[in-house]
Design an enzyme around this catalytic site. Structure first.
Site, PDB file in Angstrom:
ATOM      1  CE  LYS A 169      -3.906  -1.996   2.493  1.00  0.00           C
ATOM      2  NZ  LYS A 169      -4.902  -1.751   3.539  1.00  0.00           N
ATOM      3  CE  LYS A 186      -2.709   4.779   2.423  1.00  0.00           C
ATOM      4  NZ  LYS A 186      -4.124   4.444   2.611  1.00  0.00           N
TER       5      LYS A 186
END
Length: 137
Positions: free
Chosen positions: A46, A48
Protein backbone atom coordinates in the site's frame (compact mmCIF):
# COMPACT_ATOMS: atom_id res chain seq x y z
CA UNK A 1 -17.42 -29.77 14.42
CA UNK A 2 -16.25 -26.26 15.19
CA UNK A 3 -16.11 -23.79 12.31
CA UNK A 4 -12.83 -21.89 12.00
CA UNK A 5 -12.93 -18.43 10.44
CA UNK A 6 -10.07 -16.33 9.13
CA UNK A 7 -9.70 -12.68 8.22
CA UNK A 8 -6.81 -10.28 7.82
CA UNK A 9 -6.11 -6.58 7.98
CA UNK A 10 -3.59 -3.92 8.84
CA UNK A 11 -5.81 -2.73 11.72
CA UNK A 12 -3.94 0.56 11.90
CA UNK A 13 -5.64 3.31 13.90
CA UNK A 14 -8.17 0.74 15.12
CA UNK A 15 -11.74 2.04 14.67
CA UNK A 16 -15.41 0.97 14.73
CA UNK A 17 -15.23 -0.42 11.19
CA UNK A 18 -12.52 -2.86 12.29
CA UNK A 19 -14.54 -3.83 15.34
CA UNK A 20 -17.69 -4.40 13.27
CA UNK A 21 -15.87 -6.70 10.83
CA UNK A 22 -14.45 -8.80 13.67
CA UNK A 23 -17.81 -8.93 15.45
CA UNK A 24 -19.65 -9.99 12.28
CA UNK A 25 -16.99 -12.57 11.44
CA UNK A 26 -17.25 -14.12 14.91
CA UNK A 27 -21.04 -14.45 14.46
CA UNK A 28 -20.37 -16.78 11.51
CA UNK A 29 -17.80 -19.07 13.13
CA UNK A 30 -16.87 -20.73 16.41
CA UNK A 31 -13.18 -19.80 16.37
CA UNK A 32 -11.84 -16.64 14.72
CA UNK A 33 -8.23 -16.32 13.59
CA UNK A 34 -7.09 -12.84 12.57
CA UNK A 35 -3.98 -12.15 10.49
CA UNK A 36 -2.43 -8.76 11.23
CA UNK A 37 -0.44 -7.35 8.32
CA UNK A 38 3.22 -6.68 9.02
CA UNK A 39 4.64 -3.18 8.57
CA UNK A 40 6.80 -4.43 5.68
CA UNK A 41 3.84 -5.95 3.81
CA UNK A 42 1.77 -2.80 4.32
CA UNK A 43 4.62 -0.64 3.00
CA UNK A 44 5.25 -2.88 -0.02
CA UNK A 45 1.56 -3.35 -0.90
CA UNK A 46 0.00 0.00 0.00
CA UNK A 47 3.08 2.21 0.17
CA UNK A 48 1.93 3.20 3.68
CA UNK A 49 3.83 2.71 6.89
CA UNK A 50 1.28 2.03 9.64
CA UNK A 51 1.08 4.69 12.36
CA UNK A 52 0.79 2.04 15.08
CA UNK A 53 3.76 -0.39 15.22
CA UNK A 54 3.12 -4.03 14.24
CA UNK A 55 3.55 -5.52 17.74
CA UNK A 56 1.08 -3.00 19.20
CA UNK A 57 -1.47 -3.71 16.43
CA UNK A 58 -1.11 -7.43 17.22
CA UNK A 59 -1.75 -6.70 20.93
CA UNK A 60 -4.78 -4.52 20.16
CA UNK A 61 -6.43 -7.15 17.94
CA UNK A 62 -5.59 -9.91 20.43
CA UNK A 63 -7.43 -7.95 23.15
CA UNK A 64 -10.71 -7.94 21.20
CA UNK A 65 -13.14 -10.43 22.76
CA UNK A 66 -14.36 -11.68 19.36
CA UNK A 67 -10.84 -12.77 18.37
CA UNK A 68 -9.61 -16.22 19.40
CA UNK A 69 -6.16 -16.17 17.82
CA UNK A 70 -3.89 -13.59 16.18
CA UNK A 71 -1.24 -14.48 13.62
CA UNK A 72 1.18 -12.27 11.69
CA UNK A 73 0.37 -11.80 7.99
CA UNK A 74 3.73 -11.63 6.25
CA UNK A 75 2.41 -12.15 2.68
CA UNK A 76 -0.90 -12.29 0.80
CA UNK A 77 -0.70 -15.99 -0.05
CA UNK A 78 -4.13 -17.26 1.10
CA UNK A 79 -3.26 -20.83 0.11
CA UNK A 80 -0.25 -20.77 2.45
CA UNK A 81 -2.46 -19.35 5.23
CA UNK A 82 -4.96 -22.17 4.72
CA UNK A 83 -2.19 -24.79 4.75
CA UNK A 84 -1.04 -23.42 8.13
CA UNK A 85 -4.42 -22.66 9.73
CA UNK A 86 -6.99 -24.98 8.06
CA UNK A 87 -9.87 -22.47 8.28
CA UNK A 88 -13.38 -23.28 7.00
CA UNK A 89 -14.38 -19.75 6.07
CA UNK A 90 -12.64 -16.54 5.13
CA UNK A 91 -13.95 -13.01 5.62
CA UNK A 92 -13.03 -10.30 3.12
CA UNK A 93 -14.10 -6.73 2.35
CA UNK A 94 -16.76 -6.53 -0.36
CA UNK A 95 -14.59 -4.22 -2.46
CA UNK A 96 -12.82 -7.41 -3.65
CA UNK A 97 -16.02 -9.23 -4.66
CA UNK A 98 -16.18 -10.03 -8.37
CA UNK A 99 -12.52 -9.26 -9.07
CA UNK A 100 -10.59 -11.78 -11.16
CA UNK A 101 -8.23 -12.50 -8.26
CA UNK A 102 -11.03 -13.24 -5.78
CA UNK A 103 -13.15 -15.17 -8.28
CA UNK A 104 -10.13 -17.47 -8.65
CA UNK A 105 -9.57 -17.66 -4.87
CA UNK A 106 -13.28 -18.53 -4.42
CA UNK A 107 -12.96 -21.33 -6.98
CA UNK A 108 -9.74 -22.69 -5.44
CA UNK A 109 -11.14 -22.60 -1.92
CA UNK A 110 -14.49 -24.13 -2.91
CA UNK A 111 -12.51 -27.31 -3.72
CA UNK A 112 -11.26 -27.28 -0.10
CA UNK A 113 -14.75 -26.64 1.28
CA UNK A 114 -13.84 -23.09 2.35
CA UNK A 115 -16.55 -20.46 2.07
CA UNK A 116 -15.70 -16.82 1.32
CA UNK A 117 -17.86 -14.18 3.06
CA UNK A 118 -17.78 -10.59 1.82
CA UNK A 119 -18.50 -7.86 4.36
CA UNK A 120 -19.24 -4.24 3.51
CA UNK A 121 -16.63 -1.74 4.64
CA UNK A 122 -17.58 1.10 6.97
CA UNK A 123 -17.60 4.10 4.65
CA UNK A 124 -17.90 6.87 7.25
CA UNK A 125 -14.81 5.77 9.18
CA UNK A 126 -11.56 4.44 7.80
CA UNK A 127 -7.90 4.47 8.75
CA UNK A 128 -7.24 6.66 5.69
CA UNK A 129 -9.77 9.26 6.89
CA UNK A 130 -8.27 9.14 10.40
CA UNK A 131 -4.71 9.41 9.04
CA UNK A 132 -5.72 12.44 6.97
CA UNK A 133 -7.40 14.12 9.95
CA UNK A 134 -4.35 13.51 12.13
CA UNK A 135 -2.07 15.07 9.52
CA UNK A 136 -3.99 18.35 9.88
CA UNK A 137 -3.44 18.60 13.64
Amino acid sequence: MKKIGYTTGVFDLFHIGHLNVLKRAKLECDYLIVGVTSDELSISAKNKKPVIPFSERMDIVEAIKFVDEVVPQMNYDKEEAWNNLKFDMMFVGDDWKGTDKWNQIEKDFAEKGVEIFYFPYTTHTSSSILREALSKI
